[in-house]
Design a protein around this motif. Structure first.
Motif, PDB file in Angstrom:
ATOM      1  N   GLU A 133     -36.626 -51.314   5.767  1.00 38.76           N
ATOM      2  CA  GLU A 133     -35.916 -52.530   5.345  1.00 38.76           C
ATOM      3  C   GLU A 133     -36.110 -53.669   6.347  1.00 38.76           C
ATOM      4  O   GLU A 133     -36.250 -54.829   5.972  1.00 38.76           O
ATOM      5  CB  GLU A 133     -34.426 -52.241   5.143  1.00 38.76           C
ATOM      6  N   MET A 163     -26.111 -68.676   1.289  1.00 39.01           N
ATOM      7  CA  MET A 163     -24.755 -68.128   1.392  1.00 39.01           C
ATOM      8  C   MET A 163     -24.203 -67.679   0.042  1.00 39.01           C
ATOM      9  O   MET A 163     -23.236 -66.923  -0.024  1.00 39.01           O
ATOM     10  CB  MET A 163     -23.812 -69.154   2.030  1.00 39.01           C
ATOM     11  N   ASN A 165     -26.213 -66.287  -2.299  1.00 46.42           N
ATOM     12  CA  ASN A 165     -27.196 -65.339  -2.857  1.00 46.42           C
ATOM     13  C   ASN A 165     -28.078 -65.970  -3.945  1.00 46.42           C
ATOM     14  O   ASN A 165     -28.476 -65.293  -4.895  1.00 46.42           O
ATOM     15  CB  ASN A 165     -26.501 -64.090  -3.423  1.00 46.42           C
ATOM     16  N   PHE A 187     -30.490 -50.046  -0.248  1.00 40.83           N
ATOM     17  CA  PHE A 187     -30.700 -50.803  -1.484  1.00 40.83           C
ATOM     18  C   PHE A 187     -32.070 -51.475  -1.546  1.00 40.83           C
ATOM     19  O   PHE A 187     -32.633 -51.636  -2.622  1.00 40.83           O
ATOM     20  CB  PHE A 187     -29.583 -51.827  -1.686  1.00 40.83           C
ATOM     21  N   PHE A 206     -33.721 -54.206  -6.915  1.00 37.65           N
ATOM     22  CA  PHE A 206     -34.478 -55.449  -7.047  1.00 37.65           C
ATOM     23  C   PHE A 206     -35.597 -55.229  -8.053  1.00 37.65           C
ATOM     24  O   PHE A 206     -36.158 -54.127  -8.147  1.00 37.65           O
ATOM     25  CB  PHE A 206     -35.051 -55.859  -5.691  1.00 37.65           C
TER      26      PHE A 206
ATOM     27  N   ARG B 185     -26.336 -55.763   7.470  1.00 36.47           N
ATOM     28  CA  ARG B 185     -27.540 -56.549   7.239  1.00 36.47           C
ATOM     29  C   ARG B 185     -28.644 -55.804   6.502  1.00 36.47           C
ATOM     30  O   ARG B 185     -29.790 -56.229   6.502  1.00 36.47           O
ATOM     31  CB  ARG B 185     -28.021 -57.119   8.585  1.00 36.47           C
ATOM     32  N   GLY B 186     -28.306 -54.670   5.879  1.00 33.50           N
ATOM     33  CA  GLY B 186     -29.259 -54.071   4.940  1.00 33.50           C
ATOM     34  C   GLY B 186     -29.282 -54.910   3.665  1.00 33.50           C
ATOM     35  O   GLY B 186     -28.479 -55.829   3.510  1.00 33.50           O
ATOM     36  N   PHE B 187     -30.159 -54.573   2.725  1.00 37.64           N
ATOM     37  CA  PHE B 187     -30.281 -55.424   1.537  1.00 37.64           C
ATOM     38  C   PHE B 187     -29.040 -55.377   0.657  1.00 37.64           C
ATOM     39  O   PHE B 187     -28.711 -56.350   0.000  1.00 37.64           O
ATOM     40  CB  PHE B 187     -31.535 -55.059   0.742  1.00 37.64           C
ATOM     41  N   GLY B 188     -28.338 -54.263   0.632  1.00 33.43           N
ATOM     42  CA  GLY B 188     -27.101 -54.177  -0.122  1.00 33.43           C
ATOM     43  C   GLY B 188     -25.945 -54.777   0.659  1.00 33.43           C
ATOM     44  O   GLY B 188     -25.240 -55.662   0.178  1.00 33.43           O
ATOM     45  N   LEU B 190     -26.036 -56.798   3.136  1.00 38.06           N
ATOM     46  CA  LEU B 190     -26.246 -58.235   3.379  1.00 38.06           C
ATOM     47  C   LEU B 190     -25.895 -59.061   2.146  1.00 38.06           C
ATOM     48  O   LEU B 190     -25.450 -60.209   2.262  1.00 38.06           O
ATOM     49  CB  LEU B 190     -27.694 -58.496   3.804  1.00 38.06           C
ATOM     50  N   SER B 191     -26.085 -58.484   0.962  1.00 35.68           N
ATOM     51  CA  SER B 191     -25.708 -59.196  -0.263  1.00 35.68           C
ATOM     52  C   SER B 191     -24.197 -59.419  -0.308  1.00 35.68           C
ATOM     53  O   SER B 191     -23.720 -60.337  -0.967  1.00 35.68           O
ATOM     54  CB  SER B 191     -26.160 -58.407  -1.499  1.00 35.68           C
ATOM     55  N   ARG B 194     -21.183 -62.674   4.064  1.00 31.81           N
ATOM     56  CA  ARG B 194     -21.119 -64.113   3.768  1.00 31.81           C
ATOM     57  C   ARG B 194     -20.786 -64.932   5.006  1.00 31.81           C
ATOM     58  O   ARG B 194     -20.111 -65.961   4.909  1.00 31.81           O
ATOM     59  CB  ARG B 194     -20.034 -64.367   2.713  1.00 31.81           C
ATOM     60  N   HIS B 199     -28.018 -64.859   9.135  1.00 31.42           N
ATOM     61  CA  HIS B 199     -28.068 -63.478   8.641  1.00 31.42           C
ATOM     62  C   HIS B 199     -28.800 -63.366   7.310  1.00 31.42           C
ATOM     63  O   HIS B 199     -29.369 -62.327   6.999  1.00 31.42           O
ATOM     64  CB  HIS B 199     -26.643 -62.937   8.393  1.00 31.42           C
ATOM     65  N   LYS B 200     -28.722 -64.416   6.501  1.00 32.26           N
ATOM     66  CA  LYS B 200     -29.088 -64.290   5.089  1.00 32.26           C
ATOM     67  C   LYS B 200     -30.344 -65.049   4.661  1.00 32.26           C
ATOM     68  O   LYS B 200     -30.951 -64.729   3.632  1.00 32.26           O
ATOM     69  CB  LYS B 200     -27.902 -64.752   4.221  1.00 32.26           C
ATOM     70  N   ILE B 203     -33.859 -63.888   2.661  1.00 33.42           N
ATOM     71  CA  ILE B 203     -33.788 -62.483   2.243  1.00 33.42           C
ATOM     72  C   ILE B 203     -33.312 -62.398   0.795  1.00 33.42           C
ATOM     73  O   ILE B 203     -32.218 -62.891   0.469  1.00 33.42           O
ATOM     74  CB  ILE B 203     -32.830 -61.692   3.160  1.00 33.42           C
ATOM     75  N   SER B 205     -31.490 -61.137  -2.483  1.00 34.66           N
ATOM     76  CA  SER B 205     -30.157 -60.528  -2.529  1.00 34.66           C
ATOM     77  C   SER B 205     -29.750 -60.251  -3.962  1.00 34.66           C
ATOM     78  O   SER B 205     -30.323 -60.798  -4.904  1.00 34.66           O
ATOM     79  CB  SER B 205     -29.142 -61.463  -1.872  1.00 34.66           C
TER      80      SER B 205
END
Lengths: 457, 457
Positions: A133, A163, A165, A187, A206, B185-188, B190-191, B194, B199-200, B203, B205
């Motif tokens: 990841e 922020m 998404n 994920f 995804f 901060r993994g893909f899940g 991190l989604s 906020r 951080h975002k 990427i 999401s």
């Protein structure tokens, strides 16, 4: 290793009564449905583990391919009792902010000694899934950095949409993976994993593309031309996806040998062309060496077999390394700002120190070369068996790939059970594939263990 | 602790020349832009760490709130030198398949001793981010299990679509989180996070919703009615999102005190109503105790302050636990099949053993109760300071929440630098918030350290 048993020893039914009672006691607090054997690790040595019932098994599965040097290796026992290790365990730092004075040498004298050719930067992590990841994130940031233009600041619109998404701050970008691949279960990594429904069912993902991984005929040297046609057709699909997917493909991830998905091989030519194709489109090529890395293929890294003219962009590792992370070289894969790739622990310095001790043993004892040699002998023996029992040892594969050997059979789970009753712990993958995943200390004597040599009461 | 310094000692500029030279040497192989100080952990004791230049700092940031008992705690040093620990380090199992004979007692005598009321099952992991993602997966599987009907098998269409990342096999389901939240901060995870664009940005999401987290006025007891109005309005948005989001909301995740996002509090009434609302809609409530857990709020778990009539469905932990995972109770949150929540390592048994040793010290020495007491004193002193300097110590918060205290200021990064020059290592969060995150061994004497007490050459 003196304490290693000379043969399996099965004294009870398998699983034995103590495994079954512990499994039952464990279950109310920790889901134990997947528990196969409860192990007495303190009594396990070398290639053998001993279960709670006192049965000793030759272990060629090695904790899902993740024990490098056998159980209770004395060099590792010594390494974990040093003042540095004790400190790393009890004073766990936020490595990104407050690394220890030893951190540089832990890396330089450890994992950096074995970095793939050309990839001299490392980012540490805690699991293969996390490593992949982090690699995906690096690929996405790289893509947007090129697209945005070097030095161009984030716009207010990008910041706002990131922020919430939404694109463009959180863009639609894809990682391409291959059918039957396994890259982890987070994920992001799960969106690239394509091995089994039990991994993926009910989990949002995804909308990333998969290309067919070549379905080759074995032995490879007998089917070169048919296999070349198959590989060409797969690469055409890769090209087609890159050209037509609903969003840009920022990265391609591939295993040198698809492991969980069935020990599927492809030729060096295939990987060479995949490298050329990704390079042409400026797509990050991530080689997932979580299972193939650290020597089992007879090279330190599985992708060394390909002799690429230009290295992969990112190589991820875990399992036998006993720590995890990824290597890269391109400075552009280091984000333009600090803290974009960051988390509290950023790996585990205790596990990184252990990895250093593992590397010392592997290199000092020439275990990779030895594994190549032992693998050749093992493959030869299995080849004879396949000729004798072509209905039971099918599609034998892994020639010239160390002990990374597999074959298909008719009922793999029944065979695994039977083997375990005979004192051999072995793994399966794919649909009906038996995969050998012995440790790097697997030797000729271990290959000679047979049912008749097993010690029974 | 005898070796703990009695006061900070700053002998060089901060950062000192050795931190700077190590940082420079490290950078070519490991991105060191976020490196603040290089630490000599072997010389660090209790609440103080010593940097590579010999400077000793009172550390009230504690490796981003993750050191529980201070540096080089003798009980932990002893715990990591036992045969069990050595075995756990060098014989790392695939816990799900081959747990050790000690695994049950490691959990029962360790993390299960402190499980939140009503949540007696645990799933181990390696980081807070991973723990939250595993919790999300549990919520999604639960949602689909109810929707599918108990005992109904997966259809061919579900199986096929799961493998191609399409609905219904891989459904559109959402986790609701709050503005300014941090969940990893993994893909899940991190989604659901906020907190900050860094951080975002860039990427991809999931299109998951965020509800506003209450923006309360402090001190809370002076603004009860205004704050109640604000909280009510936020809960109305939660209700609205549940009713109208483009896909079902399967889980809600919330921190007891939003930490990275600025140490934002909400009332027990707010959380009670959130519990009632999620229960009404059969939505899994995940309480992210990665930062608030393990005593710093003056209770073992931050959510104990709420006195809920019905416990959260899932509580996640990491940081001061020195391992990670989640607790749950509902048997339906255990997937209907084995291997659906599974990975190679499933946590780290060495870190789980260390956690057991940490819990022993916390419980035996009553450190949670002591932290509650010390926190009250600390809050009182800061309250006096806030009255004296209302333009510099703004929105003081954390009354009755142990040492989990924070305030806003005018230029937090300048203040942090100044504090470090005076020998105090402290952290910030949100926009301009100073967060105190001392360890559980922080005592009255540490609160009395001042610039004048610091030892300089």
């Amino acid at each position: 290793m003196a304490e290693e048993p000379v043969a399996p020893r099965v004294l009870t039914q398998v699983p034995g009564p103590r495994t079954l009672s512990t499994k039952k006691e464990l279950d109310p607090i920790f889901d134990s449905r997947a528990t196969q054997l409860v192990i007495d690790y303190e009594k396990s040595y070398g290639n053998y583990f001993v279960d709670a019932d006192g049965n000793a098994y030759l272990d060629v599965y090695a904790q899902i391919a993740s024990i490098p040097l056998g159980y209770n290796h004395p060099a590792l026992a010594a390494a974990v009792q040093t003042p540095k290790m004790i400190s790393a365990l009890i004073n766990r730092p936020a490595i990104g902010n407050f690394p220890s004075m030893d951190w540089l040498s832990s890396l330089e004298d450890g994992i950096l000694r074995v970095c793939p050719v050309g990839l001299k930067q490392v980012f540490t992590a805690q699991s293969g899934s996390e490593a992949n990841e982090l690699a995906f994130k690096a690929a996405f940031m790289y893509y947007r950095r090129l697209q945005r233009g070097e030095g161009v600041e984030w716009s207010d619109h990008e910041i706002k949409t990131a922020m919430t998404n939404q694109s463009p701050g959180s863009p639609e970008l894809a990682i391409l993976s291959f059918t039957n691949s396994f890259h982890g279960r987070g994920f992001g990594s799960l969106s690239a994993t394509r091995s089994k429904p039990v991994h993926k069912m009910d989990i949002p993902s995804f909308k990333w593309p998969q290309a067919p991984f070549p379905r080759l005929r074995y032995p490879l040297d007998e089917y070169e031309s048919e296999n070349a046609v198959e590989e060409d057709s797969c690469l055409q699909v890769v090209q087609h996806i890159i050209d037509t997917w609903h969003c840009p493909v920022a990265g391609v991830i591939v295993e040198p040998i698809q492991s969980e998905g069935g020990d599927n091989h492809a030729s060096s030519a295939f990987f060479g062309r995949l490298r050329a194709l990704t390079k042409k489109h400026n797509i990050i090529l991530i080689v997932d060496e979580v299972q193939t890395g650290f020597g089992a293929t007879g090279r330190f890294w599985g992708h060394e077999h390909w002799q690429l003219s230009s290295p992969p962009d990112i190589v991820t590792f875990s399992k036998k390394a006993q720590t995890a992370g990824y290597f890269f070289s391109d400075q552009m894969l280091r984000p333009d700002k600090a803290y974009r790739q960051f988390n509290t622990w950023m790996g585990d310095p205790a596990r990184v120190l252990l990895c250093k001790a593992i590397i010392d043993v592997i290199l000092n004892q020439g275990l990779v070369e030895r594994t190549a040699h032992i693998g050749d002998i093992l493959y030869g023996k299995l080849s004879e068996l396949a000729k004798k029992h072509p209905d039971k040892v099918i599609n034998l594969r892994g020639k010239g790939k160390g002990t990374y050997i597999a074959f298909d059979t008719v009922n793999s789970s029944a065979l695994l059970k039977k083997m375990r009753t005979a004192g051999i712990n072995i793994g399966s993958c794919g649909v009906d594939t038996i995969r050998l995943r012995p440790m790097l200390v697997f030797d000729e004597c271990h290959g000679k263990v047979s049912k008749s040599s097993a010690i029974a009461p």
